[in-house]
Design an enzyme around this catalytic site. Structure first.
Site, short mmCIF file in Angstrom:
data_model
loop_
_atom_site.label_atom_id
_atom_site.label_comp_id
_atom_site.label_asym_id
_atom_site.label_seq_id
_atom_site.Cartn_x
_atom_site.Cartn_y
_atom_site.Cartn_z
N ALA A 14 0.82 -1.21 0.00
CA ALA A 14 0.00 0.00 0.00
C ALA A 14 0.86 1.26 0.00
CB ALA A 14 -0.93 0.00 1.21
N GLU A 34 10.28 3.50 5.56
CA GLU A 34 10.28 2.04 5.53
C GLU A 34 11.31 1.53 6.54
OE1 GLU A 34 10.29 -1.82 5.36
OE2 GLU A 34 8.69 -0.61 4.45
N ALA A 35 10.89 0.60 7.40
CA ALA A 35 11.78 0.08 8.43
C ALA A 35 12.90 -0.78 7.86
CB ALA A 35 10.97 -0.73 9.45
N TRP A 64 10.88 -9.11 9.35
CA TRP A 64 10.89 -8.64 10.73
C TRP A 64 11.53 -9.72 11.60
CZ3 TRP A 64 9.80 -3.99 12.81
CH2 TRP A 64 9.14 -3.06 12.00
N ASN A 101 6.68 -12.26 -1.63
CA ASN A 101 5.59 -13.23 -1.67
C ASN A 101 5.66 -14.12 -2.91
OD1 ASN A 101 4.60 -11.64 -3.77
ND2 ASN A 101 2.96 -10.74 -2.57
N VAL A 231 9.45 3.76 12.63
CA VAL A 231 8.58 4.71 13.33
C VAL A 231 8.20 4.09 14.67
CG1 VAL A 231 6.35 5.87 13.30
CG2 VAL A 231 7.76 5.79 11.23
N TRP A 505 0.44 -16.41 5.44
CA TRP A 505 1.03 -15.07 5.40
C TRP A 505 0.06 -14.04 4.82
CZ3 TRP A 505 3.77 -19.41 3.59
CH2 TRP A 505 4.70 -19.91 4.50
N HIS A 506 -1.22 -14.14 5.23
CA HIS A 506 -2.24 -13.19 4.79
C HIS A 506 -2.92 -12.52 6.00
CE1 HIS A 506 -2.88 -15.76 0.88
NE2 HIS A 506 -1.73 -15.12 0.90
N ASN A 552 -2.49 -9.34 -1.69
CA ASN A 552 -1.64 -8.30 -2.24
C ASN A 552 -2.40 -7.39 -3.19
OD1 ASN A 552 0.75 -6.87 -2.75
ND2 ASN A 552 1.32 -8.21 -4.44
#
Length: 570
Positions: A14, A34-35, A64, A101, A231, A505-506, A552
């Site tokens: 997004a 973006e991390a 992550w 993905n 953030v 993973w959704h 996605n």
């Protein structure tokens, strides 16, 4: 004066869309945070560009770290012990999930979005969202009212004449069960088998970052991109969000102000950021020592996933990929209606996986991966483990909390078994076994020289004499009860399904949109956080319910729609 008009937190499926569309208006100053690492044009890691995603979605550098979840519900446990914690791969890289993905690019069914509208997300019915789906894509194979031809993301299919032997055998077996061939997965939402639609051009992935953050977009003077920067919290002035606190790689904090902040950090991280900033269930925030800013009981609630199980088998030499025209590992999909528990049409999905991992053993194992396209279980949650932003949230999916999902998976397992035991599949495969994404499987799937050496040796033995292969498949690869044991024992089958069921993973629905009188709705239908000015959410967390397909494409559609809403002043 604010530093920016818009700050977008999260450069995923997004966030990249929002950054492109909002910065297209030159007067808008936009910051995208973006991390994870960036993927500038021409510098994308080979694993991300690859049509085969198996070296991307298990790469720790793109994920992550140390994110653990539970999938099994407390009610399904046979003891007082809590559900098992499992690793859960979530992208932390520019492009988010679209960078790692399986590149599936399907929309779900029209009834999904009509249900969104019925649940209070006015303006999100099928007829209203279809133009935004079309805006995302350029369909390289099909035209007509259901397809876009001018969008940033190319969508294509690999048709049966180019399928490997395993996929062809699976298609033949599904056809023998009475299902018809559908050339277009994104055509009318009907039962049948089809080539998987993918976001891919010329045998290369096209992520949201590649599609929406191209050279021309990145050169815009009004767009600023910060990668490798997390953030930690939001900043407020009275009842309005006025900016963010950003933590650099060196640990130093920066604050940036904005007219509007948009959380696009995903269905697990966006609610966590809201709660750490004082927006969420009052009692839960108090437990974590966080001062309440806005009591929104729905933040982190309603977590949904697609519950899945798998049936695998050894691939005979001729049915493997064998260096064919594509490095893709999934070619054929099968959608069917279970007719169990009042489920809607097309409530079940099976993907035919011709290669289960990057290593040599993965080349020799084919899988039918089944998931509940439209689950009833929706009582999962994301909760904080404390106020510290460096601590991952607690994530409990509580899959199979509704017995109708359990019934559909046990029924589905028998359907997969009937396909597996067909003549076509027996000619292509051997040694079928119930499969699960166990910790052992996950660890052997991590990229390392040790894993390559181990799997090279085991693969050589698997290609040896049949008695040796049978022994290794039973004792080393499969383990647990066999296929025929489960088919003969309903209780054993239920036990297998409960223990093996994982998500795909959704994650979604944790900051859902809804009507003004819905006490658990976090957002209005424009993605605005209730009771807080200057703050929106736009990612898979905003879905009222999970779509009947991979998330996605719906996430990118939602970003296109909300970007247009913002630009039009709504």
């Amino acid at each position: 004066m604010s530093d920016y008009d818009f700050i977008i937190v999260g450069g995923g499926s997004a966030g990249c869309v929002l950054a492109n569309r909002l910065s297209a208006r030159a007067a808008n100053r936009v910051l995208l945070c973006e991390a994870g690492p960036d993927t500038p044009v021409g510098e994308e890691p080979p694993a991300i560009l690859d049509s085969y995603p198996g070296t991307a979605y298990l790469n720790p550098g793109f994920l992550w770290p140390d994110l653990m979840v539970t999938t099994e519900g407390v009610a399904s446990s046979n003891s007082a012990a809590p559900p098992r914690a499992r690793k859960y791969e979530q992208a932390r890289i520019m492009g988010g999930g679209s960078s790692v993905n399986g590149q599936f690019f399907n929309r779900g069914g029209p009834s999904d979005y009509d249900e969104w509208a019925a649940r209070g997300a006015a303006g999100w019915d099928w007829d209203s969202v279809l133009p935004w789906f079309r805006k995302v894509e350029t369909d390289l194979d099909f035209d007509g009212p259901l397809h876009g031809k001018d969008g940033p993301v190319p969508v294509r299919r690999i048709f049966p004449d180019a399928w490997p032997g395993h996929a062809k055998a699976l298609a033949e077996a599904i056809a023998e069960q009475g299902y018809r061939y559908l050339p277009d997965q994104n055509g009318p939402f009907e039962d049948g088998y089809f080539p998987i639609a993918i976001s891919n051009r010329d045998e290369r992935r096209v992520s949201s970052a590649m599609a929406y953050l191209d050279d021309a977009t990145r050169r815009r003077a009004n767009l600023h991109i910060r990668s490798d920067a997390t953030v930690s919290r939001l900043v407020f002035d009275a009842g309005r969000c006025t900016g963010i606190c950003l933590v650099r790689p060196d640990g130093q904090e920066e604050q940036h102000r904005a007219g509007t902040v948009i959380l696009s950090a995903g269905a697990l991280q966006s609610p966590a950021i809201l709660m750490r900033s004082g927006i969420g269930p009052a009692a839960h925030l108090a437990e974590n020592g966080i001062e309440l800013r806005q009591n929104l009981p729905g933040v982190g609630q309603n977590l949904m996933e697609h519950p899945s199980i798998a049936l695998a088998a050894f691939l005979r030499r001729a049915s493997r990929l064998n260096g064919g025209p594509s490095r893709r590992h999934i070619y054929v999909g099968w959608r069917y209606s279970s007719q169990i528990g009042g489920a809607p049409a097309g409530d079940m999905f099976v993907a035919g996986v011709t290669k289960t991992s990057w290593h040599a053993v993965g080349d020799r194992i084919g899988t039918m991966l089944m998931y509940v396209n439209k689950p009833h279980s929706d009582r999962g949650a994301v909760r904080l483990r404390g106020a510290d932003w460096r601590v991952n949230p607690a994530v409990d999916f509580n899959l199979l909390s509704d017995n109708r999902d359990l019934d559909r998976l046990t029924d589905g397992f028998r359907r997969m078994a009937a396909v597996q035991l067909s003549g076509a599949m027996q000619a292509a495969t051997a040694n079928p076994f119930p499969a699960s994404y166990s910790e052992k499987v996950r660890q052997i799937g991590m990229l390392s020289r040790k894993n390559k050496l181990l799997t090279d040796a085991l693969a050589t033995l698997l290609d040896g004499p049949a008695p040796l292969r049978d022994f290794l498949m039973r004792r080393v690869v499969a383990g647990g009860p066999g296929l025929h044991e489960l088919l003969a024992d309903p209780q054993a089958l239920e036990t297998f399904v409960r223990g093996a069921c994982v998500g795909v993973w959704h994650p979604s629905c944790t900051c859902r949109m809804g009507a003004a009188d819905d006490p658990l709705a976090v957002l209005d239908p424009q993605g605005r956080v209730r009771g807080i000015g200057g703050l929106r959410v736009c990612d898979a967390s905003i879905f009222p319910v999970i779509p009947s397909g991979n998330i996605n494409f719906p996430t990118m559609m939602a970003a296109e729609k909300i970007a247009d809403s913002i630009l039009s002043g709504a």
